[in-house]
Design a protein around this motif. Structure first.
Motif, PDB file in Angstrom:
ATOM      1  N   ASN A  68     -54.478   9.349  14.244  1.00 37.67           N
ATOM      2  CA  ASN A  68     -53.315   9.026  13.642  1.00 37.67           C
ATOM      3  C   ASN A  68     -52.115   9.016  14.198  1.00 37.67           C
ATOM      4  O   ASN A  68     -51.388   8.087  14.168  1.00 37.67           O
ATOM      5  N   GLU A  69     -51.671  10.108  14.922  1.00 41.67           N
ATOM      6  CA  GLU A  69     -50.565  10.170  15.732  1.00 41.67           C
ATOM      7  C   GLU A  69     -50.486   9.071  16.687  1.00 41.67           C
ATOM      8  O   GLU A  69     -49.628   8.501  17.034  1.00 41.67           O
ATOM      9  N   MET A  70     -51.600   8.865  17.462  1.00 40.76           N
ATOM     10  CA  MET A  70     -51.616   7.847  18.303  1.00 40.76           C
ATOM     11  C   MET A  70     -51.293   6.260  17.672  1.00 40.76           C
ATOM     12  O   MET A  70     -50.638   5.595  18.069  1.00 40.76           O
ATOM     13  N   ILE A  71     -51.928   6.104  16.653  1.00 40.07           N
ATOM     14  CA  ILE A  71     -51.802   4.853  15.667  1.00 40.07           C
ATOM     15  C   ILE A  71     -50.310   4.780  15.312  1.00 40.07           C
ATOM     16  O   ILE A  71     -49.726   3.760  15.427  1.00 40.07           O
ATOM     17  N   ALA A  72     -49.756   5.756  14.886  1.00 42.31           N
ATOM     18  CA  ALA A  72     -48.184   5.838  14.422  1.00 42.31           C
ATOM     19  C   ALA A  72     -47.349   5.525  15.635  1.00 42.31           C
ATOM     20  O   ALA A  72     -46.370   4.886  15.268  1.00 42.31           O
ATOM     21  N   ARG A  73     -47.610   6.145  16.752  1.00 38.00           N
ATOM     22  CA  ARG A  73     -46.954   5.877  17.966  1.00 38.00           C
ATOM     23  C   ARG A  73     -46.791   4.307  18.534  1.00 38.00           C
ATOM     24  O   ARG A  73     -45.991   3.777  18.689  1.00 38.00           O
ATOM     25  N   ALA A  74     -48.277   3.846  18.326  1.00 33.67           N
ATOM     26  CA  ALA A  74     -48.462   2.525  18.802  1.00 33.67           C
ATOM     27  C   ALA A  74     -47.494   1.665  17.606  1.00 33.67           C
ATOM     28  O   ALA A  74     -46.993   0.705  18.142  1.00 33.67           O
ATOM     29  N   HIS A  75     -47.769   1.995  16.527  1.00 36.49           N
ATOM     30  CA  HIS A  75     -46.971   1.192  15.346  1.00 36.49           C
ATOM     31  C   HIS A  75     -45.494   1.207  15.589  1.00 36.49           C
ATOM     32  O   HIS A  75     -44.848   0.204  15.867  1.00 36.49           O
ATOM     33  N   GLN A  76     -44.944   2.362  16.207  1.00 35.51           N
ATOM     34  CA  GLN A  76     -43.498   2.535  16.340  1.00 35.51           C
ATOM     35  C   GLN A  76     -43.113   1.761  17.517  1.00 35.51           C
ATOM     36  O   GLN A  76     -42.046   0.987  17.824  1.00 35.51           O
ATOM     37  N   THR A  77     -43.980   1.829  18.653  1.00 31.81           N
ATOM     38  CA  THR A  77     -43.889   1.049  19.711  1.00 31.81           C
ATOM     39  C   THR A  77     -43.725  -0.566  19.435  1.00 31.81           C
ATOM     40  O   THR A  77     -42.942  -1.143  19.934  1.00 31.81           O
ATOM     41  N   VAL A  78     -44.439  -1.067  18.691  1.00 32.93           N
ATOM     42  CA  VAL A  78     -44.671  -2.568  18.324  1.00 32.93           C
ATOM     43  C   VAL A  78     -43.298  -2.634  17.383  1.00 32.93           C
ATOM     44  O   VAL A  78     -42.587  -3.685  17.843  1.00 32.93           O
ATOM     45  N   LEU A  79     -42.938  -1.763  16.672  1.00 37.05           N
ATOM     46  CA  LEU A  79     -41.636  -2.073  15.790  1.00 37.05           C
ATOM     47  C   LEU A  79     -40.474  -2.118  16.776  1.00 37.05           C
ATOM     48  O   LEU A  79     -39.642  -2.996  16.594  1.00 37.05           O
ATOM     49  N   GLU A  80     -40.813  -1.128  17.700  1.00 38.44           N
ATOM     50  CA  GLU A  80     -39.348  -1.248  18.778  1.00 38.44           C
ATOM     51  C   GLU A  80     -39.382  -2.519  19.601  1.00 38.44           C
ATOM     52  O   GLU A  80     -38.282  -3.239  19.951  1.00 38.44           O
ATOM     53  N   THR A  81     -40.673  -2.755  19.806  1.00 40.20           N
ATOM     54  CA  THR A  81     -40.731  -4.171  20.623  1.00 40.20           C
ATOM     55  C   THR A  81     -40.320  -5.318  19.955  1.00 40.20           C
ATOM     56  O   THR A  81     -39.383  -6.229  20.638  1.00 40.20           O
ATOM     57  N   GLN A  82     -40.792  -5.337  18.581  1.00 41.51           N
ATOM     58  CA  GLN A  82     -40.099  -6.505  17.756  1.00 41.51           C
ATOM     59  C   GLN A  82     -38.550  -6.524  17.843  1.00 41.51           C
ATOM     60  O   GLN A  82     -38.094  -7.819  17.782  1.00 41.51           O
ATOM     61  N   GLU A  83     -38.178  -5.363  17.599  1.00 42.68           N
ATOM     62  CA  GLU A  83     -36.702  -5.244  17.545  1.00 42.68           C
ATOM     63  C   GLU A  83     -35.867  -5.834  18.946  1.00 42.68           C
ATOM     64  O   GLU A  83     -35.177  -6.600  18.809  1.00 42.68           O
ATOM     65  N   VAL A  84     -36.482  -5.287  19.996  1.00 39.63           N
ATOM     66  CA  VAL A  84     -36.030  -5.593  21.420  1.00 39.63           C
ATOM     67  C   VAL A  84     -35.993  -7.197  21.217  1.00 39.63           C
ATOM     68  O   VAL A  84     -35.240  -8.102  21.796  1.00 39.63           O
ATOM     69  N   GLY A  85     -37.330  -8.114  21.173  1.00 36.73           N
ATOM     70  CA  GLY A  85     -37.487  -9.140  21.179  1.00 36.73           C
ATOM     71  C   GLY A  85     -36.633  -9.915  20.134  1.00 36.73           C
ATOM     72  O   GLY A  85     -36.272 -10.969  20.594  1.00 36.73           O
ATOM     73  N   HIS A  86     -36.225  -9.484  19.079  1.00 37.88           N
ATOM     74  CA  HIS A  86     -35.487 -10.199  18.160  1.00 37.88           C
ATOM     75  C   HIS A  86     -33.967 -10.073  18.815  1.00 37.88           C
ATOM     76  O   HIS A  86     -33.349 -11.182  18.676  1.00 37.88           O
ATOM     77  N   ILE A 145     -33.161 -10.183  22.014  1.00 35.14           N
ATOM     78  CA  ILE A 145     -33.305 -10.889  22.914  1.00 35.14           C
ATOM     79  C   ILE A 145     -33.340 -12.427  22.548  1.00 35.14           C
ATOM     80  O   ILE A 145     -32.484 -13.192  23.349  1.00 35.14           O
ATOM     81  N   THR A 146     -33.976 -12.517  21.517  1.00 34.38           N
ATOM     82  CA  THR A 146     -34.017 -13.962  20.912  1.00 34.38           C
ATOM     83  C   THR A 146     -32.422 -14.321  20.340  1.00 34.38           C
ATOM     84  O   THR A 146     -32.010 -15.611  20.574  1.00 34.38           O
ATOM     85  N   GLU A 147     -31.953 -13.418  19.885  1.00 36.62           N
ATOM     86  CA  GLU A 147     -30.389 -13.741  19.286  1.00 36.62           C
ATOM     87  C   GLU A 147     -29.765 -13.877  20.355  1.00 36.62           C
ATOM     88  O   GLU A 147     -28.701 -14.635  20.568  1.00 36.62           O
ATOM     89  N   GLU A 148     -29.487 -13.107  21.650  1.00 39.11           N
ATOM     90  CA  GLU A 148     -28.940 -13.146  22.718  1.00 39.11           C
ATOM     91  C   GLU A 148     -29.100 -14.533  23.217  1.00 39.11           C
ATOM     92  O   GLU A 148     -28.264 -15.200  23.857  1.00 39.11           O
ATOM     93  N   LEU A 149     -30.312 -15.088  23.397  1.00 36.82           N
ATOM     94  CA  LEU A 149     -30.592 -16.441  24.127  1.00 36.82           C
ATOM     95  C   LEU A 149     -29.954 -17.348  23.053  1.00 36.82           C
ATOM     96  O   LEU A 149     -29.493 -18.404  23.774  1.00 36.82           O
ATOM     97  N   LYS A 150     -29.894 -17.301  21.734  1.00 38.08           N
ATOM     98  CA  LYS A 150     -29.512 -18.313  20.897  1.00 38.08           C
ATOM     99  C   LYS A 150     -28.008 -18.340  21.084  1.00 38.08           C
ATOM    100  O   LYS A 150     -27.630 -19.551  21.147  1.00 38.08           O
ATOM    101  N   ARG A 151     -27.394 -17.129  21.364  1.00 37.83           N
ATOM    102  CA  ARG A 151     -25.963 -17.217  21.408  1.00 37.83           C
ATOM    103  C   ARG A 151     -25.580 -17.817  22.723  1.00 37.83           C
ATOM    104  O   ARG A 151     -24.514 -18.610  22.931  1.00 37.83           O
ATOM    105  N   ASN A 152     -26.347 -17.609  23.904  1.00 40.81           N
ATOM    106  CA  ASN A 152     -25.950 -18.130  25.258  1.00 40.81           C
ATOM    107  C   ASN A 152     -26.203 -19.618  25.145  1.00 40.81           C
ATOM    108  O   ASN A 152     -25.606 -20.204  25.739  1.00 40.81           O
ATOM    109  N   ARG A 153     -27.287 -19.907  24.490  1.00 34.39           N
ATOM    110  CA  ARG A 153     -27.604 -21.331  24.378  1.00 34.39           C
ATOM    111  C   ARG A 153     -26.355 -22.205  23.407  1.00 34.39           C
ATOM    112  O   ARG A 153     -25.912 -23.328  24.126  1.00 34.39           O
TER     113      ARG A 153
END
Length: 198
Positions: free
Chosen positions: A110-128, A130-138
């Motif tokens: 369960n701890e591993m799943i929670a850490r993986a879920h947290q990593t996914v959320l952080e990755t999604q946030e970073v991706g968002h 990056i997307t916003e930064e690319l939009k501003r650059n565009r």
């Protein structure tokens, strides 16, 4: 005999303690050994008496032997029951340990799943981000391109204006030269005819 019965009854109450039941079993075995030795001594003692006394004592010894045999059988049943209870107790301990191991393993998963879920959320946030930064650059690139096109249009207009001004300047110079030439010619003719009349 009473002590043996008491200890056998106590043995029947044990359910899981291996150490206590083993200690009590050793004590009861020793008591039965002592009882057996006493009966043998009694049998030897009986032989030394006269026939009438021997008969009475032999019956008492037989009663003791029957009582000891009955206690022995009761003891064997109690010992078997204690052995089963001890075995079941050990199995119960093993089951509890397996349950604890399983629970611990589940908690780790369960701890591993929670850490993986947290990593996914952080990755999604970073991706968002990056997307916003690319939009501003565009948007900046599009704005810069529009400004460049606008500046290019202004430059083309300025170039046309300068070209027109240059052509106009040439025409004006030509007209000045032409007028000057005409004036020179007119003055020259006037001077010529004036001089000739004199």
């Amino acid at each position: 005999s009473q002590e043996i019965s008491k200890n056998v009854s106590e043995l029947k109450t044990y359910t899981s303690s291996n150490d206590k039941s083993a200690s009590l079993i050793k004590m009861i075995d020793a008591l039965f050994s002592q009882s057996s030795e006493l009966i043998k001594q009694m049998e030897l003692e009986v032989r030394s008496h006269d026939p009438a006394t021997r008969k009475v004592l032999t019956e008492k010894v037989s009663q003791y032997k029957k009582s000891a045999s009955s206690q022995k059988m009761d003891y064997e049943r109690a010992k078997e029951q204690a052995s089963r209870s001890s075995l079941l107790g050990s199995k119960s301990i093993e089951q509890r340990q397996r349950l604890l191991d399983t629970t611990e393993k589940t908690n780790r998963q369960n701890e591993m799943i929670a850490r993986a879920h947290q990593t996914v959320l952080e990755t999604q946030e970073v991706g968002h981000e990056i997307t916003e930064e690319l939009k501003r650059n565009r948007e900046k690139i599009i704005s810069s391109r529009e400004k460049a096109q606008e500046f290019s249009g202004i430059t083309d207009s300025a170039r046309r204006v300068l070209s027109s001004m240059a052509r106009r300047d040439v025409r004006q110079r030509f007209m000045i030269f032409f007028i000057a030439a005409v004036l020179i010619i007119a003055i020259s003719i006037t001077i010529y005819f004036t001089t000739k009349k004199k």
